[in-house]
Design an enzyme around this catalytic site. Structure first.
Site, PDB file in Angstrom:
ATOM      1  N   ARG A  16       1.024  -1.084  -0.065  1.00 26.91           N
ATOM      2  CA  ARG A  16       0.139   0.014  -0.076  1.00 26.91           C
ATOM      3  C   ARG A  16       0.952   1.178   0.038  1.00 26.91           C
ATOM      4  NH1 ARG A  16      -1.648   3.091   4.538  1.00 26.91           N
ATOM      5  NH2 ARG A  16      -3.433   4.197   4.329  1.00 26.91           N
ATOM      6  N   ASP A  40      11.326 -13.764  10.388  1.00 30.11           N
ATOM      7  CA  ASP A  40      12.757 -14.332  11.003  1.00 30.11           C
ATOM      8  C   ASP A  40      13.489 -13.438  11.694  1.00 30.11           C
ATOM      9  OD1 ASP A  40      11.853 -16.946  10.072  1.00 30.11           O
ATOM     10  OD2 ASP A  40      13.185 -16.822   8.412  1.00 30.11           O
ATOM     11  N   ARG A  71       2.662 -30.146  34.021  1.00 31.02           N
ATOM     12  CA  ARG A  71       3.102 -30.868  32.849  1.00 31.02           C
ATOM     13  C   ARG A  71       4.369 -30.024  32.380  1.00 31.02           C
ATOM     14  NH1 ARG A  71      -1.824 -32.400  29.322  1.00 31.02           N
ATOM     15  NH2 ARG A  71      -1.836 -34.787  29.963  1.00 31.02           N
ATOM     16  N   ARG A  77       4.532 -33.045  26.958  1.00 27.15           N
ATOM     17  CA  ARG A  77       3.986 -32.960  25.651  1.00 27.15           C
ATOM     18  C   ARG A  77       4.415 -31.474  24.757  1.00 27.15           C
ATOM     19  NH1 ARG A  77       0.715 -36.524  27.592  1.00 27.15           N
ATOM     20  NH2 ARG A  77      -1.327 -36.193  27.721  1.00 27.15           N
TER      21      ARG A  77
HETATM   22  O1  F6P Z   1      11.439 -17.305   6.532  1.00 31.64           O
HETATM   23  C1  F6P Z   1      10.326 -17.418   6.752  1.00 31.64           C
HETATM   24  C2  F6P Z   1       9.688 -18.958   7.364  1.00 31.64           C
HETATM   25  O2  F6P Z   1       8.553 -18.654   7.846  1.00 31.64           O
HETATM   26  C3  F6P Z   1      10.728 -19.538   8.245  1.00 31.64           C
HETATM   27  O3  F6P Z   1      10.394 -19.229   9.616  1.00 31.64           O
HETATM   28  C4  F6P Z   1      10.349 -21.027   8.112  1.00 31.64           C
HETATM   29  O4  F6P Z   1      11.477 -22.124   8.223  1.00 31.64           O
HETATM   30  C5  F6P Z   1       9.931 -21.033   6.518  1.00 31.64           C
HETATM   31  O5  F6P Z   1       9.786 -19.812   6.128  1.00 31.64           O
HETATM   32  C6  F6P Z   1       9.006 -22.089   6.253  1.00 31.64           C
HETATM   33  O6  F6P Z   1       8.830 -21.935   4.651  1.00 31.64           O
HETATM   34  P1  F6P Z   1       7.405 -22.410   3.953  1.00 31.64           P
HETATM   35  O7  F6P Z   1       6.398 -21.514   4.114  1.00 31.64           O
HETATM   36  O8  F6P Z   1       7.913 -22.571   2.531  1.00 31.64           O
HETATM   37  O9  F6P Z   1       7.356 -23.731   4.638  1.00 31.64           O
END
Ligand code: F6P
Length: 326
Positions: free
Chosen positions: A24, A131, A166, A247
């Site tokens: 946007r 990330d 847990r 768990r």
């Molecule tokens: O880079 C973003 C991310 O969500 C990472 O944290 C994760 O390892 C990866 O992408 C997952 O990728 P995909 O959506 O292709 O499974």
């Protein structure tokens, strides 16, 4: 300086909450400067397949609050080949598009660099990934929302963990970095966090769990970053080493969805506009990031370098988590 008349914008790689707010901002800021904008659907894939849409002020209405991306996104193998990039550049050039804003992460920026240097397209990257593993920006768009989403899940898990006394392992995303894990660990009051670049010792952790139980500390939440191990593996290991019932859950793509936080919307709005400004001033092959509250340009090649400062901060926050969780 020659005026740029037309640019494109695309999202590439994994989606991140706040991408829509960035789209946007790019569209509306460019139109404000008198620059036409094309949206490219499905990232580099759409660039190769000639999937462009002309954007208007109204085509980005009511998206600032929405997760995902209206432009769609993809990871594209063909773009890693010269033949694929040639098609992409042809499709841009036949529309007289001179510049492009790429919303994505490290992988997307690598492709952008090659396209910029091979075919002279002016490209500016905007860091979008949950990330937060990009150098040259304190935060990447989407990471604040992802942390808040994961934190909300941990809070809910805590209710049942404490009620049933847990041990619980929660796996979060983050690729090879521990940004999400450390933040949700500290913010969620986790007893331990397993992250890349920070020493962890499962044997010591199991000893602590056993000693804790004797002293009345019954429930434990352990956050593990996907870059270290799976939740299931850690669950089994703790069970083997302690004999206690454990768990686990993998939060997975839940962390990528949802309405972006105020922080991400504001960051996206600022960086989208700064990216257009940078292209209009003739910059290319750079990423615009936010450092100490200022929009700064760094070479795209720098963005994927390992960020020592971020790792140092993670270590500090990890230390604090351990002290506070006793
Ligand atoms: O880079 C973003 C991310 O969500 C990472 O944290 C994760 O390892 C990866 O992408 C997952 O990728 P995909 O959506 O292709 O499974």
């Amino acid at each position: 300086m020659k005026k740029i008349n037309r640019i494109a914008v695309l999202c590439s790689g994994g989606d991140a909450p706040g991408m829509n707010a960035a789209v946007r901002s790019v569209v509306r800021y460019a139109l404000y400067l008198g620059i036409e904008v094309y949206g490219v659907l499905r990232g580099y894939q759409g660039l190769i397949e000639d999937d462009f849409v002309k954007m208007s002020l109204r085509s980005v209405s009511n998206i600032i609050n929405r997760g995902g991306t209206i432009l769609k996104t993809a990871r594209c193998k063909e773009f890693t080949t010269k033949a694929g990039r040639k098609k992409a550049a042809y499709n841009l050039k036949k529309r007289d598009i001179e510049g492009m804003v790429v919303l994505g992460g490290n992988g997307s920026f690598k492709g952008a660099q090659i396209l910029a240097s091979e075919f002279g397209i002016k490209i500016i990257g905007v860091p979008c990934t949950i990330d937060n593993d990009i150098t040259g920006s304190d935060m990447s768009i989407g990471s604040d929302t992802a942390v808040n989403t994961a934190l909300d899940a941990i809070d809910k898990i805590r209710d049942t963990v404490t009620s049933m006394e847990r041990i619980y392992v929660v796996e979060v995303m983050g690729r090879k970095e521990g940004y999400i894990a450390i933040r949700v660990g500290l913010g969620g009051g986790a007893e331990d966090i397993l992250v890349p670049h920070t020493e962890y010792d499962i044997e010591r952790m199991c000893d602590d769990i056993k000693k804790g139980r004797k002293k009345g500390k019954i429930s434990w939440i352990i956050v593990v970053s996907e870059g270290v191990a799976t939740a299931k593996d850690v669950e089994e290991l703790i069970h083997e080493m302690t004999g206690y019932e454990v768990r686990s859950v993998t939060l997975g793509h839940i962390q990528r969805g949802g309405s972006p936080t105020a922080y991400d919307r504001i960051l996206a709005s600022r960086l989208g506009a700064a990216a257009v400004e940078a292209i209009a001033r003739g910059n290319s092959n750079k990423m615009v990031g936010m450092c100490a509250n200022k929009a700064v340009l760094t070479p795209l090649s720098y963005a994927s370098k390992h960020c020592k400062e971020k790792v140092a901060l993670d270590k500090e926050l990890y230390r604090l988590t351990k002290i506070l969780s006793t």
